[in-house]
Design a protein around this motif. Structure first.
Motif, short mmCIF file in Angstrom:
data_model
loop_
_atom_site.label_atom_id
_atom_site.label_comp_id
_atom_site.label_asym_id
_atom_site.label_seq_id
_atom_site.Cartn_x
_atom_site.Cartn_y
_atom_site.Cartn_z
N LEU A 167 0.84 -1.20 0.00
CA LEU A 167 0.00 0.00 0.00
C LEU A 167 0.87 1.25 0.00
N ASP A 168 0.30 2.33 -0.48
CA ASP A 168 0.87 3.66 -0.28
C ASP A 168 -0.17 4.47 0.47
N ALA A 169 0.30 5.34 1.34
CA ALA A 169 -0.60 6.22 2.09
C ALA A 169 0.15 7.52 2.35
N ASN A 170 -0.58 8.62 2.34
CA ASN A 170 -0.02 9.95 2.58
C ASN A 170 -1.00 10.76 3.41
N VAL A 171 -0.48 11.60 4.29
CA VAL A 171 -1.28 12.63 4.93
C VAL A 171 -0.85 13.93 4.27
N GLY A 215 -8.39 25.48 5.38
CA GLY A 215 -7.48 24.50 4.80
C GLY A 215 -8.11 23.12 4.80
N LEU A 216 -7.36 22.15 4.32
CA LEU A 216 -7.86 20.79 4.22
C LEU A 216 -6.69 19.83 4.46
N THR A 217 -6.87 18.91 5.40
CA THR A 217 -5.87 17.87 5.66
C THR A 217 -6.56 16.53 5.47
N TYR A 218 -5.94 15.67 4.67
CA TYR A 218 -6.57 14.40 4.34
C TYR A 218 -5.54 13.29 4.22
N LEU A 219 -6.04 12.07 4.38
CA LEU A 219 -5.26 10.86 4.23
C LEU A 219 -5.69 10.18 2.94
N THR A 220 -4.74 9.79 2.11
CA THR A 220 -5.05 8.99 0.93
C THR A 220 -4.40 7.62 1.08
N VAL A 221 -5.09 6.60 0.60
CA VAL A 221 -4.58 5.23 0.65
C VAL A 221 -4.91 4.57 -0.69
N HIS A 222 -3.92 3.90 -1.25
CA HIS A 222 -4.13 3.16 -2.50
C HIS A 222 -3.08 2.07 -2.61
N ARG A 223 -3.30 1.15 -3.55
CA ARG A 223 -2.31 0.12 -3.82
C ARG A 223 -1.00 0.80 -4.21
N ARG A 224 0.08 0.17 -3.86
CA ARG A 224 1.39 0.73 -4.20
C ARG A 224 1.64 0.60 -5.70
N ARG A 225 2.18 1.63 -6.26
CA ARG A 225 2.55 1.58 -7.67
C ARG A 225 3.81 0.75 -7.79
N PRO A 226 3.89 -0.08 -8.82
CA PRO A 226 5.13 -0.82 -9.00
C PRO A 226 6.26 0.15 -9.33
#
Length: 164
Positions: A36-40, A102-113
């Motif tokens: 997975l990849d995730a970012n805040v 402002g806006l703070t968010y978490l994104t989560v998705h499959r990791r890119r190869p």
């Protein structure tokens, strides 16, 4: 060998410790061997992510703080408020705009190869001169190529693109 679960971040603490003007990616999932990849990501008031389309990955977006709006490619607008969970299906067009706080968010998705070195592929003859350089469309933080021709923020990590 089995992997061991671990706490990687406590979001309340992460947000409280971020400088008030800090923007872009505040945190990234960086563990080796992950799928997975995730970012805040934090956008300042009024800032946005230009319209783009993710062709390969579904993305889950969870609002942690602030407000904003998500414009869909179909012309609709979704309100983004704390604790809202939004699914961004692959191939959907969308753009984000932060509200007055402002806006703070978490994104989560499959990791890119990752990029792999492979055998050279012979390109067809090209008679129109040199191909355009697209280096100014590559995010300086995460290396993702923007679909937007004049990007302001990276749609993957929220990092600001340099002024042109």
């Amino acid at each position: 060998m089995n992997a061991t679960p671990q706490v990687l971040a406590v979001l309340d603490e992460l947000l409280a410790s971020a400088a008030p003007g800090e923007r872009g990616a505040l945190w990234r999932l960086a563990e080796q061997g992950r799928e997975l990849d995730a970012n805040v990501v934090r956008l300042p008031p009024g800032a946005g992510v230009d319209e783009h389309q993710e062709d390969v990955l579904d993305v889950l977006l969870v609002v942690l703080a602030g407000t904003g709006s998500l414009r869909t490619g179909a012309g609709g607008t979704l309100d983004l408020v704390p604790t809202a969970v939004t699914w961004l299906p692959r191939t959907s067009r969308r753009s984000l705009e932060a509200g007055p706080e402002g806006l703070t968010y978490l994104t989560v998705h499959r990791r890119r190869p990752g990029l792999a070195v492979g055998p050279a592929v012979r390109a067809p003859a090209y008679e129109g001169g040199e191909a355009p350089c697209m280096l100014d469309l590559v995010c300086p933080e995460c290396g993702r190529l923007s679909a937007d021709r004049t990007p302001k923020f990276c749609s993957a990590c929220g990092e600001a693109f340099p002024e042109r």
